[in-house]
Write a protein that holds these residues in place. Structure first.
Motif, mmCIF file in Angstrom:
data_model
loop_
_atom_site.group_PDB
_atom_site.id
_atom_site.type_symbol
_atom_site.label_atom_id
_atom_site.label_comp_id
_atom_site.label_asym_id
_atom_site.label_seq_id
_atom_site.Cartn_x
_atom_site.Cartn_y
_atom_site.Cartn_z
ATOM 1 N N SER A 14 105.825 41.881 65.071
ATOM 2 C CA SER A 14 105.887 40.379 65.870
ATOM 3 C C SER A 14 107.703 40.156 65.887
ATOM 4 O O SER A 14 108.346 41.911 65.339
ATOM 5 C CB SER A 14 105.662 40.261 64.944
ATOM 6 O OG SER A 14 104.358 39.356 64.245
ATOM 7 N N LYS A 58 108.718 33.426 64.259
ATOM 8 C CA LYS A 58 108.384 33.759 63.072
ATOM 9 C C LYS A 58 109.455 33.688 62.096
ATOM 10 O O LYS A 58 111.124 34.063 62.644
ATOM 11 C CB LYS A 58 107.699 35.371 62.763
ATOM 12 C CG LYS A 58 105.979 35.040 63.246
ATOM 13 C CD LYS A 58 105.654 36.238 63.238
ATOM 14 C CE LYS A 58 104.037 35.748 63.620
ATOM 15 N NZ LYS A 58 103.677 37.264 62.944
ATOM 16 N N GLY A 93 102.757 40.107 57.302
ATOM 17 C CA GLY A 93 103.077 41.547 57.050
ATOM 18 C C GLY A 93 103.491 42.301 57.579
ATOM 19 O O GLY A 93 103.997 43.309 57.858
ATOM 20 N N ASN A 94 103.958 42.052 59.165
ATOM 21 C CA ASN A 94 104.396 42.237 60.374
ATOM 22 C C ASN A 94 105.642 42.088 59.797
ATOM 23 O O ASN A 94 106.923 42.973 59.975
ATOM 24 C CB ASN A 94 104.453 42.029 61.952
ATOM 25 C CG ASN A 94 103.391 42.966 62.375
ATOM 26 O OD1 ASN A 94 102.950 44.379 62.443
ATOM 27 N ND2 ASN A 94 102.375 42.478 62.734
ATOM 28 N N LYS A 249 92.448 33.310 60.470
ATOM 29 C CA LYS A 249 92.543 33.643 61.302
ATOM 30 C C LYS A 249 90.967 33.963 61.689
ATOM 31 O O LYS A 249 89.831 34.255 60.857
ATOM 32 C CB LYS A 249 93.269 35.226 61.450
ATOM 33 C CG LYS A 249 94.490 35.176 60.646
ATOM 34 C CD LYS A 249 95.383 34.303 61.801
ATOM 35 C CE LYS A 249 96.279 34.398 60.659
ATOM 36 N NZ LYS A 249 98.072 33.307 61.486
ATOM 37 N N HIS A 273 95.113 37.265 69.340
ATOM 38 C CA HIS A 273 96.549 38.182 69.441
ATOM 39 C C HIS A 273 96.475 39.648 70.426
ATOM 40 O O HIS A 273 95.738 40.190 70.292
ATOM 41 C CB HIS A 273 96.183 38.699 67.688
ATOM 42 C CG HIS A 273 97.364 39.553 67.275
ATOM 43 N ND1 HIS A 273 98.268 39.958 67.827
ATOM 44 C CD2 HIS A 273 97.838 39.469 66.265
ATOM 45 C CE1 HIS A 273 99.449 40.759 66.915
ATOM 46 N NE2 HIS A 273 98.852 40.202 65.665
ATOM 47 N N LEU A 279 98.115 41.607 57.218
ATOM 48 C CA LEU A 279 97.133 41.548 56.428
ATOM 49 C C LEU A 279 95.682 41.216 56.877
ATOM 50 O O LEU A 279 94.720 41.229 56.394
ATOM 51 C CB LEU A 279 97.733 40.743 55.334
ATOM 52 C CG LEU A 279 98.993 41.347 54.759
ATOM 53 C CD1 LEU A 279 99.868 40.598 54.496
ATOM 54 C CD2 LEU A 279 98.782 41.957 54.288
HETATM 55 O O1 NQM Z 1 98.414 39.104 59.680
HETATM 56 C C1 NQM Z 1 100.229 37.705 62.940
HETATM 57 C C2 NQM Z 1 101.273 39.457 63.605
HETATM 58 C C3 NQM Z 1 100.632 38.267 62.025
HETATM 59 C C4 NQM Z 1 100.227 38.066 60.792
HETATM 60 C C5 NQM Z 1 99.142 36.258 62.336
HETATM 61 C C6 NQM Z 1 101.042 39.709 59.521
HETATM 62 C C7 NQM Z 1 99.331 39.870 59.058
HETATM 63 O O2 NQM Z 1 101.107 39.948 64.190
HETATM 64 O O3 NQM Z 1 99.911 40.753 58.240
HETATM 65 O O4 NQM Z 1 101.117 40.403 60.231
HETATM 66 O O5 NQM Z 1 97.683 36.717 62.103
HETATM 67 O O6 NQM Z 1 99.244 35.218 62.396
HETATM 68 O O7 NQM Z 1 102.002 39.871 62.961
#
Ligand code: NQM
Length: 353
Positions: A14, A58, A93-94, A249, A273, A279
């Motif tokens: 991200s 983000k 988490g990204n 999600k 995605h 996460l």
């Molecule tokens: O699930 C995308 C990403 C994310 C969130 C989302 C993430 C995570 O790819 O921890 O990193 O689910 O919106 O950054």
């Protein structure tokens, strides 16, 4: 115009803007207005630094930690593309992968010679993650040999060690109280191990689960079915009315085809995605490892209390090592990310509208 010091970083797969909380208004409503002006309010985010996609829209807000055993507090803010509003319900988490470097660069944590562990309190979920950042000669190193899918080239590894993330937002690992539920006649598993996620068999929604993200994004019939299930599952997962939320999600699952343990296509939650959230992947892998889940007979999960599980996604795979206790709770999730500093300086936002 108001000049706000910031950094822009790629965190994992991200990209986002990183701010010290002390450089933003203390008042939350005012803070969110500054963030919207910084990232962009319109669908293309033409009047801001965002990229017009959920993964590039983000923000991380970082401050010295309020907790004695953590170094920094990290609040994740998702700017909802084209809707002129933010959502702070999920974690990310990204973007987290860049928080360690940001904290060191801004003097919140002293760099060691070698590796610096930054202990992060993730404000959105109240969970903790320790980040191991490469800091030879007490300087953050961004370049290196680690590759992650969804990002071209290689960079320095950031090892993320998550602690006790079950029930991060909903309060429990299985927030509906069941390992399986049925909505609109489709069997699902609702889970929250770091991210609320609903797993559904792709075949039950008349797709293979191997389509590209673009193909799935063009399938309006599928998206309408998924949103209907999401609204019902969200309420059953103690998230209330999720119409305006970016959780849960929605993950379509299918048998692995590329050497992994399970194949996924994840809607976040209305756009597919191009990879999978960090996460989100931990939640999919955890669900798939639990007896009676909707992926039984589809996923191929290794034996033992410590499992390295690979989740296939549209642009490769995501591997993590999960440590389970005897009650099947994940006590630790370790994974590899990378991060890159893209820009730093001042960002200008209008003061009077
Ligand atoms: O699930 C995308 C990403 C994310 C969130 C989302 C993430 C995570 O790819 O921890 O990193 O689910 O919106 O950054």
């Amino acid at each position: 115009m108001l000049a706000v010091p910031y950094m822009q970083m790629r965190g994992g797969s991200s990209k986002g803007l990183y701010f010290l909380a002390s450089n933003l208004p203390r008042n939350e409503a005012l803070r969110d207005q500054v963030i919207l002006d910084a990232v962009g309010r319109d669908p293309r985010q033409i009047d801001g630094l965002g990229g017009g996609h959920p993964l590039t829209s983000k923000v991380a807000v970082v401050s010295p930690s309020s907790l004695p055993d953590c170094d920094v507090d990290y609040l994740f803010v998702q700017v909802v593309v084209g809707e002129n509003r933010v959502d702070t319900s999920p974690n990310c988490g990204n973007i987290l992968a860049g928080v360690g470097a940001f904290a060191i660069e801004n003097g919140l944590v002293d760099a060691q010679d070698g590796i610096t562990t930054v202990r992060v309190n993730m404000v959105n979920s109240g969970n903790r993650c320790d980040l191991d950042v490469q800091t030879p000669n007490q300087k953050v190193q961004y370049e290196g040999d680690a590759a992650i899918d969804g990002v071209p080239g290689t960079a320095a590894p950031v090892i993320c060690n998550y602690k006790d993330i079950a029930g991060s937002i909903t309060g429990s690992l299985l927030p509906t109280g069941n390992i399986k539920d049925t909505f609109d006649g489709v069997e699902v598993t609702c889970i929250d191990n770091g991210m609320p996620v609903v797993l559904m068999r792709a075949s039950d929604l008349d797709v293979s689960g191997y389509e590209s993200a673009d193909e799935l994004n063009a399938n309006e019939t599928l998206k309408a079915k998924i949103e209907s299930i999401r609204l019902q599952a969200g309420a059953a997962m103690n998230l209330g009315d999720v119409t305006d939320k970016v959780v849960p999600k929605m993950s379509l699952i299918a048998p692995p085809v590329d050497g992994g343990h399970i194949c996924s296509r994840t809607f976040i939650p209305r756009v597919c995605h191009t990879a999978i959230g960090v996460l989100g992947a931990v939640s999919v892998a955890t669900a798939a490892a639990m007896p009676g889940n909707v992926a039984e007979g589809i996923a191929e999960i290794p034996e033992g209390n410590v499992k390295t599980i690979s989740v296939e996604h549209p642009s490769g795979e995501f591997s993590m090592t999960l440590t389970f206790d005897d009650q099947n709770n994940v006590t630790k999730a370790g994974l590899l990310r990378t991060a890159r500093l893209l820009a730093r300086g001042e960002l200008f936002v209008p003061i009077n509208k």
